[in-house]
Design an enzyme around this catalytic site. Structure first.
Site, PDB file in Angstrom:
ATOM      1  N   GLN A 518       5.941   0.134  -3.598  1.00 17.56           N
ATOM      2  CA  GLN A 518       5.580   1.269  -2.758  1.00 17.56           C
ATOM      3  C   GLN A 518       4.074   1.318  -2.481  1.00 17.56           C
ATOM      4  OE1 GLN A 518       7.200   5.076  -3.995  1.00 17.56           O
ATOM      5  NE2 GLN A 518       8.930   4.073  -4.999  1.00 17.56           N
ATOM      6  N   CYS A 519       3.280   0.798  -3.398  1.00 19.39           N
ATOM      7  CA  CYS A 519       1.829   0.850  -3.249  1.00 19.39           C
ATOM      8  C   CYS A 519       1.323  -0.440  -2.602  1.00 19.39           C
ATOM      9  CB  CYS A 519       1.147   1.037  -4.605  1.00 19.39           C
ATOM     10  SG  CYS A 519       1.559   2.595  -5.410  1.00 19.39           S
ATOM     11  N   THR A 520       0.196  -0.310  -1.932  1.00 18.52           N
ATOM     12  CA  THR A 520      -0.451  -1.479  -1.344  1.00 18.52           C
ATOM     13  C   THR A 520      -1.297  -2.148  -2.418  1.00 18.52           C
ATOM     14  OG1 THR A 520      -0.548  -0.393   0.799  1.00 18.52           O
ATOM     15  CG2 THR A 520      -1.961  -2.298   0.496  1.00 18.52           C
TER      16      THR A 520
END
Length: 656
Positions: A518-520
């Site tokens: 979900q995170c970059t």
């Protein structure tokens, strides 16, 4: 004080030197001139100053330079005398320190001496009031170094005092003082000036006459022993005249010493006390002129101002503390841009860079790096509705989404360039659609772990061709010819957007994903690289004469002549940090794009928020059905099924 040596039996005539008074406005104007006009030019520049003779006792004689010093046609303030000067502004502190002060003084003295010998100073007395200003402006720290010089020629012989100095009211009656005031005012009015630096005086018990220097032959006709001259005196000391008298006495000695034995001097001081005019504090004295005329050589000269400590040296003024921090930051950016133009990129169009208004959507690592590179930033807190993220039809949620859309539309409308710097693919959809509809340049940047893409979206043709169109007419006319190749000569309005390479509509990309998905997550330097390239791409586009409609540069163009002073204008920059390599691909707009295709834009422009609400609350199939992607998938699937069937049949029937 500077003194002229004289007969030991007589008093020595001394002069009160000028004190330089450089206004803050002068330094501000010098800064602007340095940045916008002088740049690296160290050639001498003409400037002007003025001095006043109405100060109260105790104040030094000041030569003032203010913001108007660079405008030689600017009017001199009321009741002030002009002084003409030369500015020597150096590029480095070392050049300032090593400047040949002796040579500069000698050059100025020669000019004054030539004006005396030729008679030009009689026609134009301001030529006696020359000054020099040597400066260095450290515009990064706002430290200004300067050394002021008011050249004064030295007499080859002494000028001993015969009488005085005494107050004018001790030698003139009240009637004579009033007559002097009236005669001086009338002469100033006739000449159209507020003050005369030098003038001639002739008087008796009942009358006082004044005249210009150029009329001295007729005015002094019949006089044998002495003459009377007047000087507009900035000094208010009771025993000493001011500095401007020095060059005037040199002129008198050179011109009139063969005819007259002495000269009487009226140091005219004109001040207002409690609403009443007062010239009675003026001083008068008589000096003996040298008996011999000068040689053709220029006399020795003095005039460099002492510093605050009383020694021979320059002064420095620090304006950084009185500058607003925001203004300092803006000035620093302005300085860096203008320095590029001086030597590196003289053709850079700074107005296009300075005036552009940028909207940054996304304030994470990527957005902050872009903001830092741009140095402009004002924050808005808002949510961007996204495809695949339903907006409930309760009044509060729906109205909030409507307000967010309206705010986003207004922000995009009021800016020139839109940066898409968000974390997810779907968050870029709405601003991409709005910007395409409003014909705004979009710069998109997205990160992987060690890869990135920075691209400009294709800029659609204006809805109506007209005088104010952004799309060049010749570009429209030759569009079909230019588009003959998929990889070269693609004009800006045929370029694809971020969604044009996708055959799937944007949806909820964070659903059913683990935290790391979900995170970059990216390498630490990647956001800085991509952010910087995004800004540089925008600036390169702005420097192209066709702006967002510029033909896209590709990797094949790297060895060709660049189209702008800053180089290429690519469509995309795709970077691979693992290989430390960049490529410049070019892609055409996709007629079934879920963001910039005509079907999406037409629907958005007709239905507005109602259309957007359908996108937000429907699955990704809504956009795919609208744009024709669903049909494309079906046709692709059918073609794949047919291929497999033919493959199977060819295995059973070798003849096929």
């Amino acid at each position: 004080m500077a003194a002229a040596t004289g007969d030991p039996g007589l008093s020595k005539l001394q002069f009160a030197p000028f004190s330089s008074a450089l206004d803050v406005g002068f330094w501000h104007e010098l800064t602007q001139k340095k940045l916008n006009e002088y740049r690296l030019d160290e050639a001498p520049k003409d400037i002007k100053g003025y001095y006043y003779n109405g100060d109260s006792a105790g104040l030094p004689a000041r030569l003032t330079l203010e913001f108007s010093a660079f405008d030689m046609s600017a009017p001199t303030p009321a009741r002030c005398c002009p002084a003409i000067g030369t500015l020597y502004n150096t590029n480095t502190l070392e050049s300032f320190k090593t400047a040949d002060k002796k040579l500069l003084l000698e050059q100025a003295a020669n000019e004054i001496w030539e004006s005396i010998k030729s008679g030009a100073a009689l026609e134009k007395p301001v030529l006696l009031n020359k000054f020099l200003l040597l400066t260095f402006a450290d515009l990064k720290k706002y430290h200004f170094y300067y050394w002021f010089c008011y050249p004064a020629l030295c007499l080859p012989e002494s000028l001993p005092l015969i009488q005085g100095p005494v107050g004018l009211d001790q030698r003139f009656s009240l009637k004579q003082i009033e007559a002097l005031e009236c005669a001086y005012d009338n002469l100033c009015q006739t000449e159209g000036v507020t003050a005369l630096p030098y003038f001639l005086i002739k008087y008796d018990e009942n009358t006082v006459l004044v005249s210009l220097l150029k009329h001295y032959s007729d005015f002094f006709q019949g006089q044998r022993t002495k003459i009377t001259i007047g000087v507009y005196d900035p000094c208010n000391l009771a025993q000493y005249p001011g500095w401007p008298l020095r060059n005037f006495l040199v002129l008198a000695a050179h011109r009139w010493s063969s005819s007259f034995q002495s000269v009487e001097v009226v140091c005219f001081r004109d001040r207002t006390m409690q609403g009443a005019r007062d010239v009675a504090h003026s001083i008068i004295f008589e000096v003996k002129l040298p008996e011999m005329a000068f040689s053709p050589d220029c006399p020795k000269a003095v005039g460099w101002e002492k510093n605050q400590k009383g020694g021979m040296g320059p002064r420095m003024v620090n304006l950084s503390e009185c500058m607003d921090p925001k203004r300092l930051a803006e000035s620093s950016v302005d300085l860096n841009l203008k320095l590029m133009c001086w030597r590196l990129v003289p053709t850079l169009d700074l107005d296009k860079v300075v005036s552009v208004k940028c909207l940054l959507l996304g304030a994470g690592t990527l957005g902050c790096n872009v903001a830092r590179t741009l140095m402009n930033a004002r924050g808005f807190s808002m949510s961007i509705p996204m495809p695949g993220h339903p907006v409930n039809f309760s009044s509060v949620t729906l109205e909030q989404a409507r307000r967010d859309v309206e705010q986003l539309e207004q922000l995009i409308e009021s800016h020139d360039v839109v940066f898409l710097l968000m974390d997810t693919r779907e968050s870029r959809w709405l601003p991409a659609v709005i910007a395409a509809s409003k014909r705004k340049l979009v710069i998109n940047a997205a990160l992987g772990f060690d890869t990135f893409v920075v691209m400009r979206h294709g800029l659609k043709k204006p809805k109506q061709q007209g005088a104010g169109d952004l799309c060049p007419n010749h570009l429209v006319a030759s569009a079909d010819l230019l588009g003959s190749s998929l990889f070269a000569n693609i004009p800006g309005y045929k370029l694809g957007c971020y969604f044009c390479n996708d055959v799937v509509a944007p949806g909820d990309s964070t659903r059913d994903r683990t935290l790391d998905q979900q995170c970059t997550v990216s390498r630490p330097g990647l956001a800085m690289i991509a952010g910087a390239l995004a800004v540089e791409l925008m600036v390169s586009v702005l420097q192209h004469p066709e702006g967002g409609y510029a033909i896209a540069s590709s990797s094949d163009d790297r060895m060709n002549e660049p189209p702008t002073s800053l180089g290429l204008v690519p469509h995309q920059i795709r970077g691979f940090l693992s290989r430390f390599d960049n490529v410049l691909p070019v892609s055409l707009a996709f007629d079934k794009c879920t963001a910039c295709s005509s079907k999406v834009l037409d629907q958005y422009e007709r239905e507005g928020f109602n259309f957007l609400a359908k996108v937000f609350n429907s699955s990704h199939s809504f956009l795919e059905d609208l744009t024709g992607l669903t049909l494309l998938h079906q046709e692709t699937q059918a073609a794949e099924t047919l291929r497999k069937q033919l493959t199977q049949m060819s295995g059973k029937m070798p003849g096929l």
